[in-house]
Design an enzyme around this catalytic site. Structure first.
Site, PDB file in Angstrom:
ATOM      1  N   HIS A 113       0.493  -1.187  -0.260  1.00  0.00           N
ATOM      2  CA  HIS A 113       0.145   0.179  -0.295  1.00  0.00           C
ATOM      3  C   HIS A 113       0.808   1.138  -0.005  1.00  0.00           C
ATOM      4  O   HIS A 113      -0.095   2.732  -0.352  1.00  0.00           O
ATOM      5  CB  HIS A 113      -0.556  -0.257   1.231  1.00  0.00           C
ATOM      6  N   LYS A 160      -5.381  -9.474  -7.824  1.00  0.00           N
ATOM      7  CA  LYS A 160      -6.108  -8.992  -6.630  1.00  0.00           C
ATOM      8  C   LYS A 160      -6.944  -7.957  -7.808  1.00  0.00           C
ATOM      9  O   LYS A 160      -6.727  -7.062  -8.153  1.00  0.00           O
ATOM     10  CB  LYS A 160      -5.169  -8.676  -5.884  1.00  0.00           C
ATOM     11  N   HIS A 184      -2.897  -2.654   8.590  1.00  0.00           N
ATOM     12  CA  HIS A 184      -4.524  -3.558   7.510  1.00  0.00           C
ATOM     13  C   HIS A 184      -4.564  -2.026   6.788  1.00  0.00           C
ATOM     14  O   HIS A 184      -5.377  -1.254   7.102  1.00  0.00           O
ATOM     15  CB  HIS A 184      -5.434  -4.599   8.241  1.00  0.00           C
TER      16      HIS A 184
END
Length: 142
Positions: A35, A63, A139
């Site tokens: 990310h 993904k 996350h």
């Protein structure tokens, strides 16, 4: 108690203290890989196609959606010090902030290893889960 047993107990205690941080560190490293791109400007489909492949998110399957954050890691980590909010999974270790991002969405017609993505760049609110002391992002929630 023998000296050998004391050493064994100390070793077990040390392992018990280190193992959670090892798992947290792995999750933090995965968050960074998936990310964080502070240098990237994002914005183009080509950017998403390249980054998704480089960051190994097209190895076994395409993904479907991924977000790259275009901020330095210290700005991202500072989000972890904001007020806790509820994550999608119900836990209360999420935090929100506003950052520059590129959202990459799989086109639906691509197949591995040639996954194809559409890019959309914006400055928007994100929600990340953080863990540890000091807290680090582990996350991307939304």
């Amino acid at each position: 108690m023998t000296l050998q047993r004391i050493y064994l107990l100390l070793l077990l205690l040390l392992l018990a203290l280190l193992l959670p941080s090892y798992g947290q560190d792995r999750m933090y490293q995965r968050f960074l890989r998936q990310h964080v791109d502070p240098e990237g400007a994002g914005g183009s489909d080509g950017y998403c196609n390249l980054m998704m492949q480089r960051r190994k998110m097209t190895s076994h399957q395409c993904k479907r959606v991924n977000t790259f954050i275009h901020e330095n890691i210290w700005n991202i980590r500072s989000i972890c010090s904001t007020v806790n909010i509820q994550c999608k999974n119900g836990r209360m270790n999420c935090h929100e902030g506003v950052v520059k991002v590129t959202d990459c969405k799989e086109t639906g017609s691509s197949r591995i290893p040639n996954c194809r993505y559409r890019a959309m760049t914006s400055t928007r609110r994100i929600v990340i889960a953080c863990e540890g002391d000091p807290a680090v992002p582990v996350h991307f929630d939304k």
